[in-house]
Design a protein around this motif. Structure first.
Motif, PDB file in Angstrom:
ATOM      1  N   LEU A  34       2.753  -5.904  -4.805  1.00  0.00           N
ATOM      2  CA  LEU A  34       1.353  -5.538  -4.987  1.00  0.00           C
ATOM      3  C   LEU A  34       1.017  -4.328  -4.121  1.00  0.00           C
ATOM      4  O   LEU A  34       1.650  -4.084  -3.092  1.00  0.00           O
ATOM      5  CB  LEU A  34       0.430  -6.694  -4.578  1.00  0.00           C
ATOM      6  CG  LEU A  34       0.709  -8.078  -5.141  1.00  0.00           C
ATOM      7  CD1 LEU A  34       1.602  -8.895  -4.202  1.00  0.00           C
ATOM      8  CD2 LEU A  34      -0.594  -8.828  -5.374  1.00  0.00           C
ATOM      9  N   TYR A  36      -2.481  -2.817  -2.250  1.00  0.00           N
ATOM     10  CA  TYR A  36      -3.864  -3.056  -1.869  1.00  0.00           C
ATOM     11  C   TYR A  36      -4.415  -1.784  -1.264  1.00  0.00           C
ATOM     12  O   TYR A  36      -3.705  -1.011  -0.623  1.00  0.00           O
ATOM     13  CB  TYR A  36      -3.966  -4.180  -0.834  1.00  0.00           C
ATOM     14  CG  TYR A  36      -3.833  -5.571  -1.401  1.00  0.00           C
ATOM     15  CD1 TYR A  36      -2.585  -6.127  -1.631  1.00  0.00           C
ATOM     16  CD2 TYR A  36      -4.964  -6.326  -1.699  1.00  0.00           C
ATOM     17  CE1 TYR A  36      -2.472  -7.411  -2.151  1.00  0.00           C
ATOM     18  CE2 TYR A  36      -4.856  -7.610  -2.219  1.00  0.00           C
ATOM     19  CZ  TYR A  36      -3.607  -8.136  -2.442  1.00  0.00           C
ATOM     20  OH  TYR A  36      -3.491  -9.404  -2.962  1.00  0.00           O
ATOM     21  N   LYS A  38      -7.568  -0.341   1.267  1.00  0.00           N
ATOM     22  CA  LYS A  38      -8.478  -0.856   2.286  1.00  0.00           C
ATOM     23  C   LYS A  38      -9.354   0.250   2.848  1.00  0.00           C
ATOM     24  O   LYS A  38      -8.846   1.264   3.344  1.00  0.00           O
ATOM     25  CB  LYS A  38      -7.682  -1.527   3.416  1.00  0.00           C
ATOM     26  CG  LYS A  38      -8.574  -2.226   4.439  1.00  0.00           C
ATOM     27  CD  LYS A  38      -7.759  -2.868   5.529  1.00  0.00           C
ATOM     28  CE  LYS A  38      -8.654  -3.608   6.531  1.00  0.00           C
ATOM     29  NZ  LYS A  38      -9.718  -2.785   7.092  1.00  0.00           N
ATOM     30  N   PRO A  44      -8.736  -5.928   2.437  1.00  0.00           N
ATOM     31  CA  PRO A  44      -7.938  -5.244   1.416  1.00  0.00           C
ATOM     32  C   PRO A  44      -8.413  -5.629   0.019  1.00  0.00           C
ATOM     33  O   PRO A  44      -8.735  -6.786  -0.237  1.00  0.00           O
ATOM     34  CB  PRO A  44      -6.515  -5.747   1.679  1.00  0.00           C
ATOM     35  CG  PRO A  44      -6.527  -6.261   3.088  1.00  0.00           C
ATOM     36  CD  PRO A  44      -7.908  -6.790   3.311  1.00  0.00           C
ATOM     37  N   PHE A  46      -7.332  -5.676  -3.991  1.00  0.00           N
ATOM     38  CA  PHE A  46      -6.181  -5.603  -4.890  1.00  0.00           C
ATOM     39  C   PHE A  46      -6.308  -4.414  -5.834  1.00  0.00           C
ATOM     40  O   PHE A  46      -7.366  -4.172  -6.424  1.00  0.00           O
ATOM     41  CB  PHE A  46      -6.083  -6.908  -5.684  1.00  0.00           C
ATOM     42  CG  PHE A  46      -5.092  -6.852  -6.815  1.00  0.00           C
ATOM     43  CD1 PHE A  46      -5.517  -6.832  -8.131  1.00  0.00           C
ATOM     44  CD2 PHE A  46      -3.732  -6.808  -6.549  1.00  0.00           C
ATOM     45  CE1 PHE A  46      -4.615  -6.781  -9.165  1.00  0.00           C
ATOM     46  CE2 PHE A  46      -2.815  -6.747  -7.583  1.00  0.00           C
ATOM     47  CZ  PHE A  46      -3.253  -6.730  -8.903  1.00  0.00           C
ATOM     48  N   PHE A  89      -1.843  -0.524   1.373  1.00  0.00           N
ATOM     49  CA  PHE A  89      -0.824  -1.460   1.840  1.00  0.00           C
ATOM     50  C   PHE A  89       0.045  -1.902   0.670  1.00  0.00           C
ATOM     51  O   PHE A  89      -0.449  -2.257  -0.398  1.00  0.00           O
ATOM     52  CB  PHE A  89      -1.473  -2.707   2.455  1.00  0.00           C
ATOM     53  CG  PHE A  89      -2.149  -2.461   3.773  1.00  0.00           C
ATOM     54  CD1 PHE A  89      -3.526  -2.317   3.844  1.00  0.00           C
ATOM     55  CD2 PHE A  89      -1.406  -2.381   4.945  1.00  0.00           C
ATOM     56  CE1 PHE A  89      -4.160  -2.092   5.052  1.00  0.00           C
ATOM     57  CE2 PHE A  89      -2.041  -2.146   6.167  1.00  0.00           C
ATOM     58  CZ  PHE A  89      -3.410  -2.009   6.217  1.00  0.00           C
ATOM     59  N   PHE A 103       3.365  -7.785   4.266  1.00  0.00           N
ATOM     60  CA  PHE A 103       2.717  -6.486   4.117  1.00  0.00           C
ATOM     61  C   PHE A 103       3.456  -5.407   4.885  1.00  0.00           C
ATOM     62  O   PHE A 103       4.029  -5.661   5.949  1.00  0.00           O
ATOM     63  CB  PHE A 103       1.286  -6.538   4.657  1.00  0.00           C
ATOM     64  CG  PHE A 103       0.300  -7.213   3.742  1.00  0.00           C
ATOM     65  CD1 PHE A 103       0.194  -8.584   3.718  1.00  0.00           C
ATOM     66  CD2 PHE A 103      -0.533  -6.463   2.935  1.00  0.00           C
ATOM     67  CE1 PHE A 103      -0.721  -9.211   2.881  1.00  0.00           C
ATOM     68  CE2 PHE A 103      -1.458  -7.078   2.099  1.00  0.00           C
ATOM     69  CZ  PHE A 103      -1.542  -8.454   2.070  1.00  0.00           C
ATOM     70  N   GLY A 104       3.402  -4.196   4.357  1.00  0.00           N
ATOM     71  CA  GLY A 104       3.786  -3.039   5.138  1.00  0.00           C
ATOM     72  C   GLY A 104       2.673  -2.676   6.104  1.00  0.00           C
ATOM     73  O   GLY A 104       1.596  -3.277   6.089  1.00  0.00           O
ATOM     74  N   ALA A 105       2.947  -1.683   6.934  1.00  0.00           N
ATOM     75  CA  ALA A 105       1.977  -1.286   7.960  1.00  0.00           C
ATOM     76  C   ALA A 105       0.876  -0.393   7.422  1.00  0.00           C
ATOM     77  O   ALA A 105      -0.099  -0.119   8.123  1.00  0.00           O
ATOM     78  CB  ALA A 105       2.698  -0.592   9.113  1.00  0.00           C
TER      79      ALA A 105
END
Lengths: 113, 114
Positions: A34, A36, A38, A44, A46, A89, A103-105
């Motif tokens: 996915l 996201y 933010k 976040p 979608f 993200f 999640f990635g950073a």
């Protein structure tokens, strides 16, 4: 351990051009991915997702590409708009992990008018 | 509203105090998740509920963290004897089912421990 990595902390593009955000993952059990978006002081939101049975999913200006052999996915935004400026993200989940997402950073995208 | 609602939006507590954070998921959503987000990082998984059952609490950093969802809707994340490293944004998310569905997030609670 960082199972999902976004190696670019920031990206700046001109309005109207393409934005490409990249994400790498290490866990081959992930089967759902996915993106996201933010904004500051908000949760976040979608944006778009892709199942591991596909290699591309498109929704309007947003397209996600999945390369399972390389364990890599990317988000393309075209044309980019100033309102797209946000932190993006990448996230991944797998059925065997009770669907909790990793999640990635994040990558901060700035679209300049 | 129709989204995930979290309260309070901001919480300041002194080290050693207990805090309770509330999450109201989207009505009808079976799955509920708690995440912790440190500054400049992505959200990190804490715990997961399916209805009232806590199926995974592997992400809770210590036994000072406790979550519950007694009636399968509202959830509370409690942190006892807070420490400065607990300062973060705590995000709640819910999804309709637990299989390949996007999670929908609340705006989070920003917790600051002095």
């Amino acid at each position: 351990d960082q199972q999902v990595k976004q190696n670019s902390p920031s990206l700046s593009v001109q309005e109207g051009r393409i934005s490409i955000l990249n994400c790498d993952y290490t866990n081959s059990m992930f089967d759902y991915f996915l993106w996201y978006k933010k904004y500051p002081a908000e949760g976040p939101t979608f944006l778009i997702s892709i199942s591991s049975i596909k290699d591309k999913n498109e929704d309007g200006r947003f397209t996600v590409f999945l390369n399972k052999s390389a364990k890599h996915l990317s988000l393309h935004i075209v044309p980019s708009q100033p309102g797209d400026s946000a932190v993006y993200f990448c996230a991944a989940s797998g059925k065997l992990d009770n669907n909790d997402m990793r999640f990635g950073a994040g990558t901060r995208l700035t679209v300049k008018p | 509203g129709a989204g995930v609602s979290q309260s309070p939006r901001y919480k300041v507590a002194k080290r050693g105090q207990d805090v309770a954070l509330r999450c109201d998921p989207i009505s009808g959503h079976v799955s509920l998740f708690w995440y912790q987000q440190a500054l400049g990082q992505g959200p990190e998984f804490l715990t997961y509920f399916q209805n009232e059952a806590q199926l995974d609490k592997s992400g809770l950093p210590s036994d000072r963290f406790f979550a519950e969802r007694p009636e399968g809707s509202v959830s509370t994340l409690k942190i006892q004897r807070t420490q400065q490293e607990d300062s973060a944004v705590y995000l709640c998310a819910s999804s309709l089912v637990d299989s390949n569905q996007p999670q929908h997030f609340g705006d989070g609670t920003r917790l600051s421990i002095l």
